[in-house]
Design an enzyme around this catalytic site. Structure first.
Site, PDB file in Angstrom:
ATOM      1  CG  ASP A  40      -2.147  -1.178   0.910  1.00 44.26           C
ATOM      2  OD1 ASP A  40      -2.552  -1.231  -0.034  1.00 44.26           O
ATOM      3  OD2 ASP A  40      -2.318  -1.681   2.024  1.00 44.26           O
ATOM      4  CG  ASP A  42      -6.968  -4.579  -3.044  1.00 38.86           C
ATOM      5  OD1 ASP A  42      -7.455  -5.944  -3.714  1.00 38.86           O
ATOM      6  OD2 ASP A  42      -7.574  -4.194  -2.026  1.00 38.86           O
TER       7      ASP A  42
HETATM    8  N1  GLY Z   1      -7.229  -1.979  -0.471  1.00 41.41           N
HETATM    9  C1  GLY Z   1      -7.620  -2.230   0.552  1.00 41.41           C
HETATM   10  C2  GLY Z   1      -9.328  -2.422   0.292  1.00 41.41           C
HETATM   11  O1  GLY Z   1      -9.953  -1.929  -0.881  1.00 41.41           O
HETATM   12  O2  GLY Z   1     -10.129  -2.584   0.979  1.00 41.41           O
END
Ligand code: GLY
Length: 395
Positions: free
Chosen positions: A112, A173
């Protein structure tokens, strides 16, 4: 790239017409968002909104989690659209906490870093030429690059690289984290970041997208042999269902990689992923939290809807005028956005310090269900900026 089915848009002429959505209506929605940003400016000067609200109210958290930069990113959008120095100062004041996070390696065992340093630091550098922000983003890109597993050709999503539970796990993601790597290659001249990101996006296309154009949330690779293992979910309904936000990350993430690689197969794939998503939207165009649901009492995920709006607009921008989907994706983006403006904003809830109601963080984890989520707020703002201005992405 493997064969993926394109079922087309299965709902007849639903996206043939643009809705009545005037620039004034969008500007009015942006004015409301700016009011909420103003209201939060002092509270979240040295702290950040929690990932999800409780009772539609965000609490204060430190620079932990994957989400602080959605708030900083909103400050940059506010600065960019108003030119008011107070937003720039507020965003710049937060750089110190991003410096501390990267230098002290606080909660940096995660992919992230892309979300975090793109919206806080790449944005600062692109908008103001801030050299310190550029250096911080490059340091974060290094940490992200260190998560690249050469044999598997992927970036590991979560946890320590030797943690057996997380080893070799990529998630859909992560497509949104790749622009940090592509950007780092551009500004440093070092190709390694580009190569890692380009490999990761190929592996995502190969393994995270199933043959029917749905997505796994997560997929494990063998880090020794590089062979694919199996897909599973973390936040979706089941391992074989299609988590709506995951599909939305795909709709936005693949065309963002296309910006850097110009691999047209990524756009071809995005169309299939988008068509599947658009074919499963309920009457008000805002997806349920998993695409297994198309009606009934389950919660919507307004944040998936806002991400999809940005992704559809990004995809449409890369299609030629002769492609009928160009107009349909624009129409779909506006239909979703209109619905979000009309029925999903916090206007009628004066106690709320959020923007977009009815998001779901994790239904299986019973976390942030039917709440505001800070990334939903950010993407709603970005979507409005995209439709009202000629906007250059921070991504
Ligand atoms: N990237 C984490 C979510 O979308 O919850």
């Amino acid at each position: 790239m493997k064969q993926v089915k394109d079922e087309g848009i299965q709902v007849g002429s639903r996206y043939d017409q643009a809705p009545q959505l005037t620039k004034e209506r969008c500007e009015e929605a942006m004015a409301f968002i700016l009011g909420q940003v103003d209201r939060n400016l002092e509270t979240f000067a040295d702290t950040f909104p929690s990932e999800a609200s409780t009772g539609n109210i965000y609490k204060q958290i430190g620079n932990t989690e994957w989400t602080p930069a959605f708030w900083t990113g909103m400050l940059w959008l506010a600065y960019e659209t108003t030119g008011e120095e107070k937003y720039r100062q507020a965003a710049e004041k937060q750089l110190g906490s991003y410096r501390q996070r990267v230098e002290e390696r606080c909660y940096t065992d995660t992919h992230d870093l892309g979300f975090l340093y793109t919206l806080s630091c790449v944005s600062a550098y692109k908008l103001t030429g801030n050299e310190e922000a550029k250096q911080l983003a490059l340091e974060a890109a290094d940490l992200l690059y260190n998560r690249y597993l050469e044999k598997a050709g992927i970036i590991q999503a979560w946890g320590n690289l030797s943690d057996p539970k997380q080893q070799g796990r990529m998630i859909i993601d992560c497509l949104m984290n790749l622009p940090l790597l592509f950007w780092a290659s551009e500004v440093s001249g070092d190709r390694k970041y580009y190569d890692a990101a380009a490999s990761h996006v190929q592996k995502s296309a190969e393994y995270l997208i199933r043959e029917d154009a749905t997505s796994f949330h997560t997929f494990y690779m063998d880090t020794e042999t590089g062979r694919p293992k199996y897909g599973s979910t973390a936040q979706g309904y089941s391992d074989d269902s299609c988590w709506s936000r995951g599909q939305a990350w795909g709709i936005y993430g693949f065309p963002l990689s296309y910006r850097y690689t110009e691999d047209t197969e990524l756009i071809g794939l995005t169309k299939k992923v988008a068509n599947y998503f658009l074919s499963r939207l309920p009457e008000d165009y805002v997806a349920y939290w998993d695409l297994i649901f198309t009606d009934g009492p389950e919660e919507r995920d307004s944040s998936a809807a806002a991400i999809a709006v940005c992704g559809l607009l990004e995809t449409s921008a890369h299609l030629p005028l002769t492609d009928p989907l160009k107009r349909k994706y624009e129409n779909a983006a506006l239909l979703i956005l209109k619905s979000l403006i009309k029925n999903y904003m916090t206007r009628e809830i004066p106690s709320s310090n959020g923007i977009l109601l009815h998001a779901v963080y994790s239904k299986p984890g019973n976390n942030g269900v039917d709440e505001c989520c800070i990334w939903g707020d950010y993407y709603m703002y970005e979507a409005l900026v995209r439709v009202t201005r000629d906007w250059k992405p921070y991504w």
